[in-house]
Design a protein around this motif. Structure first.
Motif, PDB file in Angstrom:
ATOM      1  N   UNK A  30      59.228  39.860  39.937  1.00  0.00           N
ATOM      2  CA  UNK A  30      58.946  38.481  39.516  1.00  0.00           C
ATOM      3  C   UNK A  30      57.461  38.310  39.209  1.00  0.00           C
ATOM      4  N   UNK A  31      56.614  38.856  40.065  1.00  0.00           N
ATOM      5  CA  UNK A  31      55.172  38.754  39.829  1.00  0.00           C
ATOM      6  C   UNK A  31      54.790  39.481  38.541  1.00  0.00           C
ATOM      7  N   UNK A  32      55.367  40.658  38.337  1.00  0.00           N
ATOM      8  CA  UNK A  32      55.072  41.413  37.124  1.00  0.00           C
ATOM      9  C   UNK A  32      55.489  40.697  35.859  1.00  0.00           C
ATOM     10  N   UNK A  33      56.574  39.924  35.939  1.00  0.00           N
ATOM     11  CA  UNK A  33      57.065  39.184  34.772  1.00  0.00           C
ATOM     12  C   UNK A  33      56.270  37.907  34.520  1.00  0.00           C
ATOM     13  N   UNK A  34      55.759  37.286  35.565  1.00  0.00           N
ATOM     14  CA  UNK A  34      55.129  35.972  35.426  1.00  0.00           C
ATOM     15  C   UNK A  34      53.607  36.012  35.474  1.00  0.00           C
ATOM     16  N   UNK A  35      53.051  37.080  36.027  1.00  0.00           N
ATOM     17  CA  UNK A  35      51.601  37.145  36.179  1.00  0.00           C
ATOM     18  C   UNK A  35      50.914  37.273  34.831  1.00  0.00           C
ATOM     19  N   UNK A  36      49.912  36.488  34.624  1.00  0.00           N
ATOM     20  CA  UNK A  36      49.113  36.578  33.413  1.00  0.00           C
ATOM     21  C   UNK A  36      47.847  37.376  33.682  1.00  0.00           C
ATOM     22  N   UNK A  37      47.434  38.105  32.681  1.00  0.00           N
ATOM     23  CA  UNK A  37      46.239  38.919  32.816  1.00  0.00           C
ATOM     24  C   UNK A  37      45.021  38.031  33.016  1.00  0.00           C
ATOM     25  N   UNK A  38      44.230  38.371  34.026  1.00  0.00           N
ATOM     26  CA  UNK A  38      43.027  37.594  34.298  1.00  0.00           C
ATOM     27  C   UNK A  38      41.917  37.971  33.325  1.00  0.00           C
ATOM     28  N   UNK A  39      41.199  36.962  32.883  1.00  0.00           N
ATOM     29  CA  UNK A  39      40.028  37.233  32.054  1.00  0.00           C
ATOM     30  C   UNK A  39      38.868  37.666  32.938  1.00  0.00           C
ATOM     31  N   UNK A  40      38.182  38.689  32.472  1.00  0.00           N
ATOM     32  CA  UNK A  40      37.035  39.165  33.248  1.00  0.00           C
ATOM     33  C   UNK A  40      35.946  38.098  33.264  1.00  0.00           C
ATOM     34  N   UNK A  41      35.432  37.810  34.446  1.00  0.00           N
ATOM     35  CA  UNK A  41      34.385  36.808  34.582  1.00  0.00           C
ATOM     36  C   UNK A  41      33.067  37.349  34.029  1.00  0.00           C
ATOM     37  N   UNK A  42      32.349  36.481  33.357  1.00  0.00           N
ATOM     38  CA  UNK A  42      31.047  36.863  32.832  1.00  0.00           C
ATOM     39  C   UNK A  42      30.043  36.872  33.980  1.00  0.00           C
ATOM     40  N   UNK A  43      29.735  38.038  34.479  1.00  0.00           N
ATOM     41  CA  UNK A  43      28.782  38.148  35.567  1.00  0.00           C
ATOM     42  C   UNK A  43      28.054  39.478  35.457  1.00  0.00           C
ATOM     43  N   UNK A  44      26.915  39.512  36.060  1.00  0.00           N
ATOM     44  CA  UNK A  44      26.112  40.728  35.999  1.00  0.00           C
ATOM     45  C   UNK A  44      26.756  41.811  36.852  1.00  0.00           C
ATOM     46  N   UNK A  45      26.894  42.985  36.266  1.00  0.00           N
ATOM     47  CA  UNK A  45      27.523  44.109  36.953  1.00  0.00           C
ATOM     48  C   UNK A  45      26.542  45.273  36.993  1.00  0.00           C
ATOM     49  N   UNK A  46      26.377  45.836  38.161  1.00  0.00           N
ATOM     50  CA  UNK A  46      25.496  46.998  38.273  1.00  0.00           C
ATOM     51  C   UNK A  46      26.220  48.240  37.785  1.00  0.00           C
ATOM     52  N   UNK A  47      25.548  49.040  37.019  1.00  0.00           N
ATOM     53  CA  UNK A  47      26.133  50.275  36.505  1.00  0.00           C
ATOM     54  C   UNK A  47      25.892  51.395  37.512  1.00  0.00           C
ATOM     55  N   UNK A  48      26.982  51.926  38.025  1.00  0.00           N
ATOM     56  CA  UNK A  48      26.910  52.956  39.051  1.00  0.00           C
ATOM     57  C   UNK A  48      26.916  54.348  38.404  1.00  0.00           C
ATOM     58  N   UNK A  49      26.497  55.308  39.178  1.00  0.00           N
ATOM     59  CA  UNK A  49      26.460  56.691  38.682  1.00  0.00           C
ATOM     60  C   UNK A  49      27.714  57.431  39.149  1.00  0.00           C
ATOM     61  N   UNK A  50      28.369  58.083  38.181  1.00  0.00           N
ATOM     62  CA  UNK A  50      29.649  58.731  38.465  1.00  0.00           C
ATOM     63  C   UNK A  50      29.655  60.182  38.004  1.00  0.00           C
ATOM     64  N   UNK A  51      30.612  60.912  38.540  1.00  0.00           N
ATOM     65  CA  UNK A  51      30.948  62.244  38.047  1.00  0.00           C
ATOM     66  C   UNK A  51      32.434  62.245  37.694  1.00  0.00           C
ATOM     67  N   UNK A  52      32.752  62.784  36.538  1.00  0.00           N
ATOM     68  CA  UNK A  52      34.155  62.963  36.148  1.00  0.00           C
ATOM     69  C   UNK A  52      34.575  64.379  36.529  1.00  0.00           C
ATOM     70  N   UNK A  53      35.694  64.496  37.216  1.00  0.00           N
ATOM     71  CA  UNK A  53      36.165  65.775  37.727  1.00  0.00           C
ATOM     72  C   UNK A  53      37.459  66.166  37.001  1.00  0.00           C
ATOM     73  N   UNK A  54      37.461  67.365  36.428  1.00  0.00           N
ATOM     74  CA  UNK A  54      38.649  67.878  35.747  1.00  0.00           C
ATOM     75  C   UNK A  54      38.967  69.238  36.343  1.00  0.00           C
ATOM     76  N   UNK A  55      40.106  69.356  36.991  1.00  0.00           N
ATOM     77  CA  UNK A  55      40.562  70.645  37.507  1.00  0.00           C
ATOM     78  C   UNK A  55      41.552  71.216  36.503  1.00  0.00           C
ATOM     79  N   UNK A  56      41.249  72.385  35.955  1.00  0.00           N
ATOM     80  CA  UNK A  56      42.037  72.902  34.828  1.00  0.00           C
ATOM     81  C   UNK A  56      42.390  74.366  35.031  1.00  0.00           C
ATOM     82  N   UNK A  57      43.627  74.681  34.697  1.00  0.00           N
ATOM     83  CA  UNK A  57      44.056  76.074  34.699  1.00  0.00           C
ATOM     84  C   UNK A  57      44.660  76.397  33.332  1.00  0.00           C
ATOM     85  N   UNK A  58      43.973  77.220  32.580  1.00  0.00           N
ATOM     86  CA  UNK A  58      44.425  77.628  31.242  1.00  0.00           C
ATOM     87  C   UNK A  58      44.712  76.419  30.349  1.00  0.00           C
TER      88      UNK A  58
END
Length: 426
Positions: A30-58
């Motif tokens: 019911x929530x999935x059917x009725x819930x509306x997508x929230x608009x992102x609030x206009x606010x200052x967001x700090x940009x964090x430092x990340x690492x992307x990890x890919x584990x790959x075999x062949x």
């Protein structure tokens, strides 16, 4: 008690148990059917430092595309490093990854095999080398295609400080290849819309699903790396978070496209591993989840939700089918009136079980396709066709679940690079 009453009471008991255990998921629906997508609030967001990890075999035929996706994110390049663990590779995955701009570690260990071990290896290497300036780690599979706004979207949610990990919206690169890839695709869309979305709306825990997720560096440090090495290390991590009271959120604006198997043999091998992994999680964490269910509040419900996710509900259904089938066979040679009534009862149960199973999954396919219509990138006729094959795809889990109980299962590679994939069409 006569046999007819026993059969009826047994079937009724199973139906009541399953209904009570999973009723809360109707609330999710019911929530999935009725819930509306929230608009992102206009606010200052700090940009964090990340690492992307890919584990790959062949994965030399697809990994460069993923690395380029990550290099093209609408996010400062100096705040996102890309790491590849070329794990037991016999091809040129490492060379291709380096050429594409990733930092590559090659790992060769034929005893400790699997993504969980590769991730743990990388985290320990990074710590030993002093590469500790990251606030979070994104985890991807080599076949993924990543939306350019994936990282900034995840960063906005992560910056709230509420979550130890985040999962994303998982779409498919090759949804329309055949009924198998479409079955996977619908299931993952259903997870996003009718599990992750409602959980986020209610403030309870989501779970990560293999790829396209973010885990905080703080949590990695607390865990001493990545100590999750069962066949389904993603579910093991999610269950551990629920028990420990760590929060997993969901970012619906962060989109990845995952490539699905297209042959039944590959699908069987992959889902056999998943099913065996769920049994392993049940055995290792089931009691802990059950105990924490009684703590109440968000943590208690999150543990109950995860218990129902990993609990062998399929086995209860199989128990009902096997029980009625045995009774049916035992009564076939009987000529009494009571035997005839028992035969009618068991045949009715088996028939209704199949019909209800098909109709229930068909309806789930309908509501998922209707709500996610624009995000399923195939022709309308295909969208409709795959509604009818989705229950069949899911029904194949029955023999897979049985096989996983009795067979020894090991990780097997899945070929990636389907010609019909989204990436191939670009």
């Amino acid at each position: 008690m006569d046999m007819l009453s026993f059969v009826r009471d047994f079937n009724l008991l199973l139906a009541v148990i399953l209904t009570l255990a999973y009723f809360y998921q109707l609330v999710y629906l019911v929530i999935g059917l009725t819930r509306r997508k929230r608009r992102a609030l206009e606010q200052e967001v700090r940009q964090h430092r990340y690492a992307a990890v890919i584990c790959a075999r062949n994965e030399s035929n697809v990994i460069a595309d993923l690395i380029q996706d990550l290099k093209r994110q609408n996010y400062p390049a100096e705040l996102l490093d890309v790491y590849v663990v070329a794990d037991n590779c016999t091809d040129d995955t490492a060379a291709v990854s380096r050429k594409a701009g990733a930092i590559v570690y090659e790992r060769f260990n034929k005893v400790q095999v699997g993504k969980g071990y590769a991730m743990d290896y990388l985290f320990h290497r990074l710590k030993a080398e002093g590469r500790t300036g990251y606030e979070g780690f994104f985890v991807f599979d080599a076949d993924n295609h990543v939306d350019p706004n994936f990282v900034p979207a995840m960063n906005r949610t992560f910056d709230s400080g509420k979550y130890d990990a985040l999962t994303s919206y998982r779409n498919s690169k090759n949804f329309g290849d055949n009924w198998i890839s479409a079955g996977y695709g619908l299931w993952f869309l259903r997870e996003a819309r009718f599990l992750s979305g409602p959980r986020m709306a209610l403030g309870t825990n989501c779970h990560v699903s293999g790829t396209g997720f973010l885990v905080s560096a703080r949590l990695v440090e607390e865990n001493g790396g990545w100590p999750f090495h069962l066949l389904t290390e993603d579910i093991e991590f999610s269950v551990n978070c629920a028990i420990q009271g760590k929060r997993i959120g969901y970012c619906e604006d962060a989109v990845i496209y995952d490539e699905q198997p297209v042959t039944f043999k590959q699908s069987w091998d992959q889902r056999l591993r998943w099913s065996k992994g769920f049994y392993q999680v049940d055995f290792k964490y089931g009691l802990g989840l059950l105990k924490n269910c009684f703590k109440g509040g968000r943590r208690g419900f999150s543990c109950y939700d995860m218990l129902m996710t990993v609990a062998p509900g399929m086995l209860l259904t199989l128990l009902g089918i096997v029980f009625n089938a045995i009774v049916l066979v035992a009564c076939l040679n009987e000529t009494t009136y009571m035997a005839k009534l028992v035969i009618d009862e068991t045949m009715g149960f088996l028939g209704m079980a199949v019909v209800n199973f098909y109709l229930g999954l068909f309806l789930f396919g309908v509501v998922t396709t209707a709500t996610e219509w624009k995000k399923i990138q195939v022709a309308p006729a295909q969208k409709v066709l795959y509604l009818f094959t989705f229950p069949i795809f899911m029904f194949t889990y029955v023999p897979i679940s049985v096989a996983a109980l009795v067979r020894r299962v090991e990780w097997k590679p899945i070929y990636h690079g389907a010609k019909g994939s989204l990436r191939a069409q670009e």
